[in-house]
Design an enzyme around this catalytic site. Structure first.
Site, short mmCIF file in Angstrom:
data_model
loop_
_atom_site.label_atom_id
_atom_site.label_comp_id
_atom_site.label_asym_id
_atom_site.label_seq_id
_atom_site.Cartn_x
_atom_site.Cartn_y
_atom_site.Cartn_z
N HIS A 1 0.83 -1.21 0.00
CA HIS A 1 0.00 0.00 0.00
C HIS A 1 0.87 1.26 0.00
O HIS A 1 0.73 2.14 -0.86
CB HIS A 1 -0.90 -0.03 1.24
CG HIS A 1 -1.81 1.14 1.38
ND1 HIS A 1 -3.16 1.07 1.10
CD2 HIS A 1 -1.60 2.43 1.76
CE1 HIS A 1 -3.72 2.24 1.30
NE2 HIS A 1 -2.79 3.09 1.70
N GLU A 2 1.79 1.35 0.96
CA GLU A 2 2.61 2.56 1.07
C GLU A 2 3.53 2.71 -0.15
O GLU A 2 3.79 3.83 -0.59
CB GLU A 2 3.42 2.56 2.37
CG GLU A 2 2.56 2.59 3.65
CD GLU A 2 1.55 3.73 3.70
OE1 GLU A 2 1.77 4.78 3.04
OE2 GLU A 2 0.50 3.57 4.37
N HIS B 1 1.64 4.55 -2.81
CA HIS B 1 1.70 6.01 -2.66
C HIS B 1 3.07 6.52 -3.10
O HIS B 1 3.19 7.53 -3.79
CB HIS B 1 1.52 6.40 -1.19
CG HIS B 1 0.14 6.22 -0.66
ND1 HIS B 1 -0.96 6.79 -1.25
CD2 HIS B 1 -0.33 5.56 0.43
CE1 HIS B 1 -2.04 6.48 -0.55
NE2 HIS B 1 -1.69 5.73 0.47
N HIS C 1 3.52 6.48 -6.86
CA HIS C 1 2.63 7.49 -7.43
C HIS C 1 3.32 8.86 -7.31
O HIS C 1 3.38 9.63 -8.28
CB HIS C 1 1.30 7.46 -6.68
CG HIS C 1 0.22 8.31 -7.29
ND1 HIS C 1 -1.01 8.49 -6.71
CD2 HIS C 1 0.18 9.05 -8.44
CE1 HIS C 1 -1.75 9.27 -7.47
NE2 HIS C 1 -1.06 9.63 -8.52
ZN LIG Z 1 -3.10 5.19 1.96
#
Ligand SMILES: [Zn+2]
Length: 591
Positions: free
Chosen positions: A382-383, A386, A389
């Protein structure tokens, strides 16, 4: 462990961002000395040459400020007991506030310019880096009122915030709940212990947590209803004062998303209760209950089967799972894992949880508190979503357009989680782990997509009732909520009377029309992950049109460029198909 005892390979390298204390001081001084220069442009933005100089200078200052701000806060997050880091972070807080005050004139001054001037700036190639912010000024201009009216609204804003303050005072200070008895011991019940107690294996424990918590809210329910009514009226008041149809239109306008995205979410979910009802029925069966109650919805139905991977193996798993993203993406993940982008291990005084944070002028960083659990492998993926991105947006956009907005912020991270989930489901052999993974996926969907959509529908109805002159009384709000609860959860759970009051304990309702973003973010991410797996060529569309897009357009338009139109049914079809497939598989494995 203290931070000194943690192996260097598990620590981030903050000197990639700011080399030394001397460099910090130099950047700090640069920003500080530029403030009078920035202030000197006040009143001059209507002049082309002055405006251009100002935008350039402002960009340089903001860029330096961002660097020292994020650096000092990440330094402080390493260890809250580090006094030096704490004082550097506090100094940058102060500097950021002074900088904000200095340039506070930008918005009102630009909005006051006539359309012809703004159009000329936007068309001017020298202003290309700033065209999106200028277009935003133009877009918002229609809702900016006369000076006198703006002053009145500004004066009312403090009073309008009262309902939010009252809610937090009640939630965090004044409300008291009867304790819950567990194993002969009394356990304090409050809004934070509630979640854990509701997941308790012992049915009496979760039942009394549920009853005692709602009794606490019911004891204040008239106050809570009057307060929430005040909040709704405040939203509709400001919206109509600014020339919007209602609070929804104002809020969506602020997000840069058409209102049809909101109503489409509600419609799509209303047409797809069948999979949710199927899930609720399966839970009932797996728990072996004659009657399932609202307080049974959070207890795990599958025995916890953790994948206890050491960090290095978790990294390897994530790299393999994200291989469909292509070599370049995987190469960047490897850099993140080996070149000091990630702070991995928990240690004394370190900030809890996980985040990804980045300044434009350095590579992104990730903070973790890794422990060998299944959840933490997902957190890593998940991290890193980010993180990459941000990396792609840094490289795809100029400073003025690199930051992406909240509406799209969780898409890349949840997309990575989905790819990891799909990989694990295909490759894990252990049936218990598979069942556990499926139960996690189903639960994530229920709480993120369905539950937040129900909240969104409640807010929508409450604001509409107010506009139609229907009083927001306890009976009207709770009656409407209970109907929603029955509709969403179906016949295989008893919608207990007390659940009708759940609306009164949701803090997000005081920030109206926010929670829909959880549902749309998850839907978009699931749809994108399906596209990536089905069509390898789509990866380039996703990378070029979404990951590199930063905030150079309105967030809804960016998603459309990436072939995900949240005003249509397609992304929802993809998301519900994914949910249904997990249900099929879990049913099969549990036979
Ligand atoms: Zn998040």
């Amino acid at each position: 462990m203290t931070r000194n005892e943690v192996d260097k390979k598990y620590k981030w390298n903050l000197s990639d961002m700011v080399k030394s204390a001397d460099e910090f001081e130099k950047l700090f001084k640069d920003v500080e000395t530029a403030l009078p220069a920035l202030a000197s442009y006040k009143g001059k933005l209507g002049d082309r040459a002055a405006a251009l100089e100002f935008f350039k200078l402002d960009g340089e200052v903001e860029r330096k400020l961002e660097l020292i701000y994020i650096w000092s806060h990440m330094y402080k997050d390493e260890d809250a007991k580090n006094g030096e880091a704490m004082s550097l972070a506090m100094r940058t807080d102060g500097l950021a506030a002074r900088c904000g005050e200095t340039v506070a004139f930008i918005d009102s001054e630009l909005s006051a310019l006539d359309k012809a001037t703004l159009d000329a700036y936007i068309a001017d190639p020298d202003f290309a880096e700033y065209d999106f912010s200028l277009k935003e000024v133009l877009r918002r201009k229609a809702h900016i009122l006369s000076d006198r009216e703006e002053a009145l609204l500004a004066m009312s804003s403090d009073a309008l915030r009262t309902t939010t303050n009252v809610a937090h005072m009640l939630f965090d200070a004044d409300m008291k709940f009867e304790p819950v008895v567990k194993g002969g011991k009394k356990i304090e019940l409050n809004n934070s212990s509630y979640g854990e107690l509701l997941g308790d294996e012992n049915r009496e424990v979760r039942k009394s947590a549920f009853n005692n918590l709602y009794d606490g809210y019911i004891a204040h329910i008239n106050t809570l209803a009057a307060n929430y009514a005040g909040s709704v009226k405040g939203d509709n008041f400001v919206a109509r004062a600014r020339g919007y149809k209602d609070g929804l239109e104002m809020s969506m306008f602020g997000d840069g998303v058409p209102s049809s995205v909101y109503t489409n979410l509600i419609d799509a979910v209303n047409k797809n209760f069948a999979p949710l009802h199927r899930y609720i029925a399966l839970r009932k069966k797996l728990l072996g209950l004659k009657e399932q109650h609202m307080y049974d919805l959070y207890v795990p139905v599958i025995e916890n089967a953790e994948m206890k991977l050491p960090y290095e193996e978790a990294c390897q798993t994530v790299l393999t799972a994200l291989a469909p993203m292509g070599d370049e993406y995987v190469g960047l993940l490897k850099r993140a894992m080996t070149e000091g982008w990630i702070d991995v291990m928990p240690s004394a005084g370190k900030r809890g949880g996980a985040y990804s944070w980045s300044a434009y002028s350095a590579h992104p960083y990730v903070l973790l508190n890794y422990t060998p659990t299944t959840e933490d492998i997902f957190t890593l993926a998940h991290e890193l979503g980010h993180c990459l991105h941000s990396y792609y947006s840094q490289n795809g956009q100029p400073f003025s357009k690199w930051n992406y907005q909240i509406f799209v912020a969780e898409v890349a991270s949840i997309c990575n989680e989905t790819l990891l989930d799909e990989y694990l489901m295909k490759n894990v052999k252990d049936v218990n782990i598979k069942k556990y993974l499926l139960s996690l996926r189903l639960n994530r969907f229920r709480t993120t997509l369905f539950r937040q959509a129900m909240f969104a529908e409640f807010e929508y109805n409450a604001h509409k009732m107010d506009l139609e002159g229907k009083p927001l009384t306890v009976d009207n709000l709770s009656g409407m909520y209970l109907e929603l609860n029955k509709k969403y959860y179906g016949a295989d759970v008893v919608s207990d009377d007390k659940i009708a009051y759940e609306w009164s304990r949701i803090p997000h309702f005081y920030n109206a029309f926010y929670v829909y973003k959880y549902s749309t973010g998850m839907t978009a991410a699931t749809s994108i992950a399906q596209n990536i797996l089905k069509n390898p060529e789509y990866v380039n569309v996703y990378k070029n049109k979404f990951l590199k897009a930063g905030g150079h357009k309105l967030p809804y338009d960016i998603l459309c460029d990436a072939q995900v139109d949240l005003a249509t049914v397609k992304p929802y079809d993809d998301a519900f198909a994914f949910f249904n497939a997990a249900l099929d598989e879990l049913e099969e494995l549990c036979k």
